[in-house]
Design a protein around this motif. Sequence first.
Motif, short mmCIF file in Angstrom:
data_model
loop_
_atom_site.label_atom_id
_atom_site.label_comp_id
_atom_site.label_asym_id
_atom_site.label_seq_id
_atom_site.Cartn_x
_atom_site.Cartn_y
_atom_site.Cartn_z
N ALA A 27 7.29 23.82 3.16
CA ALA A 27 5.97 23.33 2.62
C ALA A 27 5.84 24.00 1.47
O ALA A 27 5.08 23.60 0.40
CB ALA A 27 5.06 23.83 3.67
N GLN A 149 1.09 22.97 7.90
CA GLN A 149 0.11 22.22 7.70
C GLN A 149 -0.80 23.22 6.83
O GLN A 149 -1.30 22.94 5.45
CB GLN A 149 -0.47 21.25 8.42
N GLN B 149 2.89 14.96 6.33
CA GLN B 149 2.65 15.85 5.13
C GLN B 149 2.03 15.07 4.01
O GLN B 149 0.94 15.34 3.52
CB GLN B 149 3.73 16.63 4.58
#
Lengths: 246, 246
Positions: A27, A149, B149
């Motif tokens: 991420a 997330q 995502q």
Amino acid sequence: MMQNGHAPIIILVRPQLGENIGKAARAMLNFGLTEMRLVAPRDGWPNPSAGPAASGADIVLANAQVFETLGEAVADIHHVYATTVRKRGVTKPVVTPETAADEICAAPGKSAILFGAERSGLDSSEVGMARKIITVPINPDFGSLNLAQAVILCAYEWSKRQQLVSPPATEIAPPAPQAELDGMIEQLFSMLNEKGYFYPPDRTEVTQGTLRNLLTKPGWNSGEVRTVRGMLSVLKKGKGDARTPD
Amino acid sequence: MMQNGHAPIIILVRPQLGENIGKAARAMLNFGLTEMRLVAPRDGWPNPSAGPAASGADIVLANAQVFETLGEAVADIHHVYATTVRKRGVTKPVVTPETAADEICAAPGKSAILFGAERSGLDSSEVGMARKIITVPINPDFGSLNLAQAVILCAYEWSKRQQLVSPPATEIAPPAPQAELDGMIEQLFSMLNEKGYFYPPDRTEVTQGTLRNLLTKPGWNSGEVRTVRGMLSVLKKGKGDARTPD
């Protein structure tokens, strides 16, 4: 690279699963963050589950620094943010990821964002290390953000503010010059006229105005106007006599 | 609840793993999106792997609608966005999730965002159904966003605008639902086909894709679509047999 002096450091405090550390690395790197710190990872470090979950963000894992205590991990940091769901009794400013990103980009010195353990989050002494709290404004009836997330939203907001990550420039051709559009419209009007479309005559002007509005709306570029004209020619004369589009 | 009339519908096109469908549902509900559609899910539906991955977002899965084709899934949608990594030769506007969220909040009518299969993404005919493309501005050296995502970033941007944006009072008619547009396109293709326009046959698909892009671009409303269909009828049969446009 996008990294600059103000890119925030991502600090995972007591992370549990190696898989989640890998996902957080992925991420981060998706939005140009490369510096990860780990505080007392439950299963030690390195963790063989992290690499596969990072989907190629190995550089982040390879450079991750490990600390025994949060105090050591933030010793050189000027601006510490703690991520948490909001709690009663919090006596610190609470900001959104947006605001935090604005602040981090404007702040001199190093910034870091703390993320707690997967289920329990940061405890109050850990939150106490931070000057501000970041809370993602989430659906109050269903708050279920996982670690990666939460990381990606903070990284994304930071990335949006970097000049180097410009929104994709569209390579779209501009609308055709008005004269080309007019040529197409005249061709169509002529065909419609032959077929008796403009009847009764006293409504012709209004009808043509309607059609002109409709055909101006698309903003077709020169190639598209040529394609439409090619179609019209074929509709009138059949393929043999008409030009093939493009 | 945050949900309002303009909340975008999330359409997963040919999703593969049930787990990823569940994660997408979780990402949606975290930011107040509840309407999911599935086009030809590889492993059928319902899928026992979806529920556990949804972490409680079961309502989204329970209400998910399944369609055999993308055309059916978008038949009632006025504003279709396709998510994709940037490709050469794209002839549609490319916007960020931010801009798309601005537009969706301001637009009359239903909006939907398409997400392709996990590895392959949307194919060009699927992208062809959309008026605009959403591309997340990602690290150019490491682009590795997974399905959930990509969904969460779009949902998050939409959600951010819900506190601020009141429903628009715009009186502009929305683009016609996709099914009406498709009817117009089929009418035109049929006429062109009779005239031998689609020659040679091995280029038909490419040519039709070009025309579909061109005709999707205007965002014609229902009345405009009817007007075009009226013109096409007159071009084919002459005024006597065709309906007069309003």
